[in-house]
Design a protein around this motif. Structure first.
Motif, PDB file in Angstrom:
ATOM      1  N   VAL A   1       0.830  -1.146  -0.063  1.00  0.00           N
ATOM      2  CA  VAL A   1      -0.098   0.169   0.039  1.00  0.00           C
ATOM      3  C   VAL A   1       0.708   1.178  -0.229  1.00  0.00           C
ATOM      4  N   THR A   2       0.463   2.229  -0.925  1.00  0.00           N
ATOM      5  CA  THR A   2       1.347   3.435  -1.195  1.00  0.00           C
ATOM      6  C   THR A   2       0.618   4.660  -0.861  1.00  0.00           C
ATOM      7  N   LEU A   3       0.615   5.116   0.478  1.00  0.00           N
ATOM      8  CA  LEU A   3       0.177   6.514   0.689  1.00  0.00           C
ATOM      9  C   LEU A   3       1.206   7.789   0.652  1.00  0.00           C
ATOM     10  N   ASN A   4       2.597   7.308   0.816  1.00  0.00           N
ATOM     11  CA  ASN A   4       3.613   8.267   0.543  1.00  0.00           C
ATOM     12  C   ASN A   4       4.538   7.509  -0.088  1.00  0.00           C
ATOM     13  N   TYR A   5       5.251   8.121  -1.094  1.00  0.00           N
ATOM     14  CA  TYR A   5       6.199   7.615  -1.882  1.00  0.00           C
ATOM     15  C   TYR A   5       7.398   8.203  -1.073  1.00  0.00           C
TER      16      TYR A   5
ATOM     17  N   CYS B   1      -9.255  -6.617   6.779  1.00  0.00           N
ATOM     18  CA  CYS B   1      -8.165  -6.086   6.227  1.00  0.00           C
ATOM     19  C   CYS B   1      -6.884  -7.115   6.160  1.00  0.00           C
ATOM     20  N   LEU B   2      -6.337  -7.335   5.186  1.00  0.00           N
ATOM     21  CA  LEU B   2      -4.971  -8.108   5.225  1.00  0.00           C
ATOM     22  C   LEU B   2      -3.913  -7.001   4.630  1.00  0.00           C
ATOM     23  N   ILE B   3      -2.826  -6.854   5.268  1.00  0.00           N
ATOM     24  CA  ILE B   3      -1.694  -5.895   4.965  1.00  0.00           C
ATOM     25  C   ILE B   3      -0.562  -6.510   4.587  1.00  0.00           C
ATOM     26  N   MET B   4      -0.039  -6.607   3.509  1.00  0.00           N
ATOM     27  CA  MET B   4       1.332  -7.258   3.274  1.00  0.00           C
ATOM     28  C   MET B   4       2.346  -6.156   2.538  1.00  0.00           C
ATOM     29  N   HIS B   5       3.533  -6.096   3.062  1.00  0.00           N
ATOM     30  CA  HIS B   5       4.415  -5.069   2.809  1.00  0.00           C
ATOM     31  C   HIS B   5       6.018  -5.524   2.832  1.00  0.00           C
ATOM     32  N   VAL B   6       6.697  -4.874   2.184  1.00  0.00           N
ATOM     33  CA  VAL B   6       8.092  -5.413   2.041  1.00  0.00           C
ATOM     34  C   VAL B   6       9.002  -4.483   3.021  1.00  0.00           C
ATOM     35  N   ILE B   7       9.674  -5.182   3.757  1.00  0.00           N
ATOM     36  CA  ILE B   7      10.693  -4.347   4.878  1.00  0.00           C
ATOM     37  C   ILE B   7      11.420  -3.449   4.151  1.00  0.00           C
ATOM     38  N   ASP B   8      11.975  -3.882   2.845  1.00  0.00           N
ATOM     39  CA  ASP B   8      13.044  -3.443   2.317  1.00  0.00           C
ATOM     40  C   ASP B   8      12.305  -2.420   0.947  1.00  0.00           C
ATOM     41  N   ASP B   9      11.140  -1.928   0.963  1.00  0.00           N
ATOM     42  CA  ASP B   9      10.371  -1.441  -0.011  1.00  0.00           C
ATOM     43  C   ASP B   9      10.940  -0.245  -0.849  1.00  0.00           C
ATOM     44  N   ASP B  10      11.513  -0.519  -2.091  1.00  0.00           N
ATOM     45  CA  ASP B  10      11.959   0.836  -2.621  1.00  0.00           C
ATOM     46  C   ASP B  10      10.898   1.967  -3.029  1.00  0.00           C
ATOM     47  N   ILE B  11       9.696   1.701  -2.951  1.00  0.00           N
ATOM     48  CA  ILE B  11       8.911   2.698  -3.351  1.00  0.00           C
ATOM     49  C   ILE B  11       8.195   3.412  -2.294  1.00  0.00           C
ATOM     50  N   SER B  12       7.644   2.680  -1.395  1.00  0.00           N
ATOM     51  CA  SER B  12       6.837   3.035  -0.039  1.00  0.00           C
ATOM     52  C   SER B  12       7.498   2.039   0.984  1.00  0.00           C
TER      53      SER B  12
END
Length: 222
Positions: free
Chosen positions: A45-49, A135-146
């Motif tokens: 999920v991207t709310l801020n770049y 809600c399921l939230i999956m995100h990358v620890i080292d995300d290059d975008i957000s």
């Protein structure tokens, strides 16, 4: 988006929405407007770049977004293209260089697109408490975008009583294509099955929104 949801809701008993990147913000926006939405899956999920590839001077663009420049200027996609997998990244890079687009989208994003994405993210952030869908939230620890801050904001502020947060460590932003894509698929399926456990077998139409579009129908067992 709302019209598409209403068409699906008229056909299927349960509608679950998944989105990647800004598509996840779009899924949140729908959940704000549709209180009885069954569940949402938010991928990167991207709310801020604010990922590690975003330049420090990115804030200056906030000024340009509000000028006519946004109608004529585009930002090029760049290494690592949201992919940690070297083979996939090389394929995407070649496709963007020779064809102008690839499996993950166009080689460049218009400033107008980014401006609209920021406006959407601002709306969603202000209304997170109104999101009641599981809600399921999956995100990358080292995300290059957000960064993971995006996932943390959503997790802490949504009004959903049932929520699950998973952090990945062997991929970048495009988690539906990268090294942990199988894990992403399994966890998403697990989430959907748990949400529908105890109900009759239903045919669920899921649409993954974002740079990457996936239309599929899953048969969910009891």
């Amino acid at each position: 988006m709302r019209e598409c949801y209403e068409q699906l809701a008229a056909t299927y008993k349960y509608v679950l929405v998944a989105g990647l990147c800004i598509g996840a913000a779009l899924a949140l926006a729908l959940a704000v407007e549709v209180p009885n939405l069954t569940a949402i899956s938010l991928l990167s999920v991207t709310l801020n770049y604010d990922g590690w590839t975003i330049p420090w001077y990115h804030w200056i663009l906030n000024i340009a977004y509000r000028t006519p420049i946004r109608h004529i200027y585009s930002l090029k996609e760049k290494h690592p293209y949201g992919l940690k997998n070297a083979a996939l990244r090389a394929k995407v890079e070649k496709s963007m260089r020779t064809q102008g687009d690839s499996e993950i989208g166009n080689a460049s994003l218009s400033m107008q697109y980014i401006y609209e994405a920021k406006m959407l993210a601002r709306y969603v952030t202000r209304n997170l408490a109104a999101v009641e869908a599981d809600c399921l939230i999956m995100h990358v620890i080292d995300d290059d975008i957000s960064s993971t801050a995006n996932a943390e904001i959503v997790y802490s502020k949504i009004g959903a009583s049932q929520r699950r947060k998973i952090f990945l460590d062997d991929c970048y932003h495009i988690i539906t294509m990268d090294n942990e894509r199988d894990l992403v698929a399994r966890e998403t399926q697990y989430f959907l099955k748990r949400r529908l456990r105890g109900v009759e077998v239903q045919r669920i139409h899921c649409r993954l929104l974002g740079r990457h579009i996936l239309k599929t129908r899953l048969m969910i067992d009891k």
